[in-house]
Design a protein around this motif. Sequence first.
Motif, PDB file in Angstrom:
ATOM      1  N   THR A  13       0.819  -1.216   0.000  1.00 40.68           N
ATOM      2  CA  THR A  13       0.000   0.000   0.000  1.00 40.68           C
ATOM      3  C   THR A  13       0.857   1.272   0.000  1.00 40.68           C
ATOM      4  O   THR A  13       0.345   2.362   0.273  1.00 40.68           O
ATOM      5  CB  THR A  13      -0.915   0.011   1.241  1.00 40.68           C
ATOM      6  OG1 THR A  13      -0.095  -0.009   2.418  1.00 40.68           O
ATOM      7  CG2 THR A  13      -1.842  -1.187   1.242  1.00 40.68           C
ATOM      8  N   SER A  14       2.179   1.088  -0.291  1.00 35.66           N
ATOM      9  CA  SER A  14       3.069   2.253  -0.233  1.00 35.66           C
ATOM     10  C   SER A  14       2.724   3.303  -1.271  1.00 35.66           C
ATOM     11  O   SER A  14       2.917   4.502  -1.053  1.00 35.66           O
ATOM     12  CB  SER A  14       4.533   1.813  -0.406  1.00 35.66           C
ATOM     13  OG  SER A  14       4.694   1.143  -1.653  1.00 35.66           O
ATOM     14  N   ASN A  15       2.214   2.867  -2.403  1.00 35.94           N
ATOM     15  CA  ASN A  15       1.887   3.815  -3.466  1.00 35.94           C
ATOM     16  C   ASN A  15       0.419   4.277  -3.412  1.00 35.94           C
ATOM     17  O   ASN A  15      -0.038   4.980  -4.314  1.00 35.94           O
ATOM     18  CB  ASN A  15       2.186   3.207  -4.840  1.00 35.94           C
ATOM     19  CG  ASN A  15       3.665   2.909  -5.033  1.00 35.94           C
ATOM     20  OD1 ASN A  15       4.515   3.654  -4.536  1.00 35.94           O
ATOM     21  ND2 ASN A  15       3.971   1.833  -5.743  1.00 35.94           N
ATOM     22  N   ALA A  21      -4.401   3.889   2.424  1.00 36.00           N
ATOM     23  CA  ALA A  21      -3.437   2.986   3.060  1.00 36.00           C
ATOM     24  C   ALA A  21      -3.758   2.796   4.535  1.00 36.00           C
ATOM     25  O   ALA A  21      -3.632   1.688   5.086  1.00 36.00           O
ATOM     26  CB  ALA A  21      -2.021   3.525   2.874  1.00 36.00           C
ATOM     27  N   LYS A  22      -4.165   3.879   5.208  1.00 34.43           N
ATOM     28  CA  LYS A  22      -4.511   3.766   6.626  1.00 34.43           C
ATOM     29  C   LYS A  22      -5.825   3.000   6.821  1.00 34.43           C
ATOM     30  O   LYS A  22      -6.025   2.346   7.847  1.00 34.43           O
ATOM     31  CB  LYS A  22      -4.636   5.154   7.234  1.00 34.43           C
ATOM     32  CG  LYS A  22      -3.307   5.882   7.378  1.00 34.43           C
ATOM     33  CD  LYS A  22      -3.513   7.228   8.041  1.00 34.43           C
ATOM     34  CE  LYS A  22      -2.167   7.936   8.242  1.00 34.43           C
ATOM     35  NZ  LYS A  22      -2.333   9.259   8.903  1.00 34.43           N
ATOM     36  N   SER A  23      -6.723   3.097   5.855  1.00 32.08           N
ATOM     37  CA  SER A  23      -8.032   2.416   5.983  1.00 32.08           C
ATOM     38  C   SER A  23      -7.986   0.969   5.553  1.00 32.08           C
ATOM     39  O   SER A  23      -8.922   0.205   5.844  1.00 32.08           O
ATOM     40  CB  SER A  23      -9.077   3.156   5.137  1.00 32.08           C
ATOM     41  OG  SER A  23      -9.189   4.499   5.501  1.00 32.08           O
ATOM     42  N   TRP A  24      -6.922   0.541   4.845  1.00 32.64           N
ATOM     43  CA  TRP A  24      -6.887  -0.814   4.309  1.00 32.64           C
ATOM     44  C   TRP A  24      -6.999  -1.901   5.378  1.00 32.64           C
ATOM     45  O   TRP A  24      -7.761  -2.860   5.189  1.00 32.64           O
ATOM     46  CB  TRP A  24      -5.640  -1.006   3.461  1.00 32.64           C
ATOM     47  CG  TRP A  24      -5.510  -2.428   2.980  1.00 32.64           C
ATOM     48  CD1 TRP A  24      -4.562  -3.342   3.312  1.00 32.64           C
ATOM     49  CD2 TRP A  24      -6.396  -3.103   2.086  1.00 32.64           C
ATOM     50  NE1 TRP A  24      -4.771  -4.532   2.699  1.00 32.64           N
ATOM     51  CE2 TRP A  24      -5.921  -4.416   1.922  1.00 32.64           C
ATOM     52  CE3 TRP A  24      -7.536  -2.713   1.402  1.00 32.64           C
ATOM     53  CZ2 TRP A  24      -6.542  -5.343   1.118  1.00 32.64           C
ATOM     54  CZ3 TRP A  24      -8.160  -3.660   0.591  1.00 32.64           C
ATOM     55  CH2 TRP A  24      -7.660  -4.947   0.452  1.00 32.64           C
ATOM     56  N   PRO A  25      -6.293  -1.854   6.486  1.00 27.42           N
ATOM     57  CA  PRO A  25      -6.473  -2.907   7.502  1.00 27.42           C
ATOM     58  C   PRO A  25      -7.927  -3.012   7.985  1.00 27.42           C
ATOM     59  O   PRO A  25      -8.435  -4.122   8.210  1.00 27.42           O
ATOM     60  CB  PRO A  25      -5.525  -2.469   8.623  1.00 27.42           C
ATOM     61  CG  PRO A  25      -4.496  -1.635   7.949  1.00 27.42           C
ATOM     62  CD  PRO A  25      -5.228  -0.909   6.873  1.00 27.42           C
TER      63      PRO A  25
END
Length: 380
Positions: A13-15, A21-25
Amino acid sequence: MDFESLALPNVDTSNWPVWLAKSWPFIEKWGLVLLACLLIWFLSGLVKRIVTAFGKRVSAKDKSFEGSSWDIASSVARVFALIFMTPLPLGLAGYDWEAIIDRRGPGAFAAIAILVIAVLFANWVARSMRKMGNQAHMRHGADDTLFAFSASLLKYLIFAIAIVLALTQLGFPTASLAALLGGAALAIGLALQDTLKAVAAGVMLAIFRPFRIGDFVTLAGMDGEITDITPFRTTFKQIDNKIVSVTNDKVWGDPLVNHTRQTRRRFDLYFDISYDDNMDHALKTLLDTANEHPRILAKDETWVGVHTLADWSVRLRLRAYVATPEFVQVRADLTKAVKEAFDREGITIPFPHQVNMAYRPHAPAGSEQGPLTSITETDD
């Protein structure tokens, strides 16, 4: 097993945008929970289908499956399957599912066992009572209607007790469950007043028994043979083999005609003769024809007479008694026999005549004036 430690694909999720990226988990976790909920919904539906298929296999082919104890059991089995599989989404959501299983698992298995045993036992009791009623009816002429009603009532009672016991096995406190059931009963009673009226009417029908299973009756404006009576509805089969179900409150509240309670039944037949025919000769022919039929009972009670003087005919009336099961056939036989007898004796069965009168209001000079009359004969 810890569902949170499941090996999931490592997504880079670096890109991605920072917010994504913060919401993905969070999305990943609750996405799995949603998939788990969909899975247990599918599996619970499969459980219901299995119970339904088994119930249809063991149920009598001439009985309706809808509303039966197996139909109710399939829905209840689905509910308990949902309860039994809830640790899966709970574990994925972060709860200690092993502790939940240790605490609720035995109770869930016991609840399912109670329901299965209750369904089998309730159906066995109902079948046994109906069989006992049929045997008593064949051997001693006893009324098997009360047996059928009691069998249905006892079956529903056993199933209700089983549901309460199953809920207690799932950990519901008895006192709280009693209060909950009391409140639910009050709410259900207010919402289902018509259903409760049907049950009360079913009890009255079972006590006073205005008809029995096998009687030919008129209910709700329809004729048919009574095939079953339950606490909620009465079922009868029409002559064309259609099955009709009527709620018991309708049966109890509406006029009910029992055609087979008496061993014999009187029919009234009407025949029209011409005004030019001899009425005494026609009445004698009608009486002799009726009494010549071997199925006519109490021939001394057979009666014929002039019913009315109609516009275009003299209407005769025939009254005769016949055994109740033979009513329809004897009535058809006599109708045919009277027609043949009238033909032999030269007695006319007339049809309506219509006379149309036409006038010429203004005739030409020197021509004859007067009405033009046309007569048209039509069958009624």
